[in-house]
Design a protein around this motif. Structure first.
Motif, PDB file in Angstrom:
ATOM      1  N   SER A  28       0.823  -1.203   0.000  1.00  0.00           N
ATOM      2  CA  SER A  28       0.000   0.000   0.000  1.00  0.00           C
ATOM      3  C   SER A  28       0.861   1.258   0.000  1.00  0.00           C
ATOM      4  O   SER A  28       0.611   2.194  -0.756  1.00  0.00           O
ATOM      5  CB  SER A  28      -0.928   0.000   1.213  1.00  0.00           C
ATOM      6  N   SER A  35      -6.949  -2.362  -0.627  1.00  0.00           N
ATOM      7  CA  SER A  35      -8.108  -3.181  -0.930  1.00  0.00           C
ATOM      8  C   SER A  35      -8.613  -3.733   0.394  1.00  0.00           C
ATOM      9  O   SER A  35      -7.822  -4.065   1.273  1.00  0.00           O
ATOM     10  CB  SER A  35      -7.727  -4.318  -1.875  1.00  0.00           C
ATOM     11  N   SER A  81      -6.910  -6.351  -7.399  1.00  0.00           N
ATOM     12  CA  SER A  81      -5.453  -6.378  -7.523  1.00  0.00           C
ATOM     13  C   SER A  81      -4.933  -7.756  -7.151  1.00  0.00           C
ATOM     14  O   SER A  81      -5.414  -8.377  -6.195  1.00  0.00           O
ATOM     15  CB  SER A  81      -4.830  -5.330  -6.601  1.00  0.00           C
ATOM     16  N   VAL A  92      -9.967  -2.273  -5.676  1.00  0.00           N
ATOM     17  CA  VAL A  92      -8.828  -1.451  -5.273  1.00  0.00           C
ATOM     18  C   VAL A  92      -9.242   0.018  -5.263  1.00  0.00           C
ATOM     19  O   VAL A  92     -10.071   0.441  -6.060  1.00  0.00           O
ATOM     20  CB  VAL A  92      -7.651  -1.657  -6.263  1.00  0.00           C
TER      21      VAL A  92
END
Length: 122
Positions: A28, A35, A81, A92
């Motif tokens: 991230s 997500s 993703s 996402v």
């Protein structure tokens, strides 16, 4: 901070995002995406549409720490993703990381959640 300020007199929302591992937090922070479970998507998208700012505070389950916080920068879409390697995640969405730092829950025990029986935020 180069983070935009919320508009005055508008709602700002905060959510604790639990991750099962540090690798997901790293992905991230590197890619500026996140997500979540499909069960969370409607609540987050609604907050994004109706609030001036949505902040996500990240914590790895069982770590006893927060790993930082980010601003939700887009609604959650349908695109999934492969980065997380789990079929349980939904679409996402973009996040902009504001602070990347491990902070023990003890430093935030003075914060209480009025929508969760005034329990400590962790």
């Amino acid at each position: 901070s180069n983070c935009p300020s919320p508009r005055p007199n508008t709602l700002v929302r905060y959510f604790i995002m639990k991750s099962s591992n540090l690798q997901n937090i790293g992905i991230s922070q590197q890619k500026g995406i996140w997500s979540t479970m499909p069960s969370n998507e409607r609540k987050l998208n609604r907050a994004f549409r109706e609030s001036s700012m949505v902040y996500l505070v990240f914590s790895i389950q069982g770590s006893g720490h927060f790993q930082g916080f980010a601003r939700m920068a887009s609604e959650i879409g349908c695109e999934r993703s492969q980065d997380w390697g789990s079929d349980g995640f939904g679409g996402v969405f973009k996040v902009e990381w504001i602070r990347k730092e491990s902070i023990p829950f003890q430093l935030a025990h003075h914060l209480l959640n009025p929508w969760n029986d005034n329990k400590k935020v962790q």
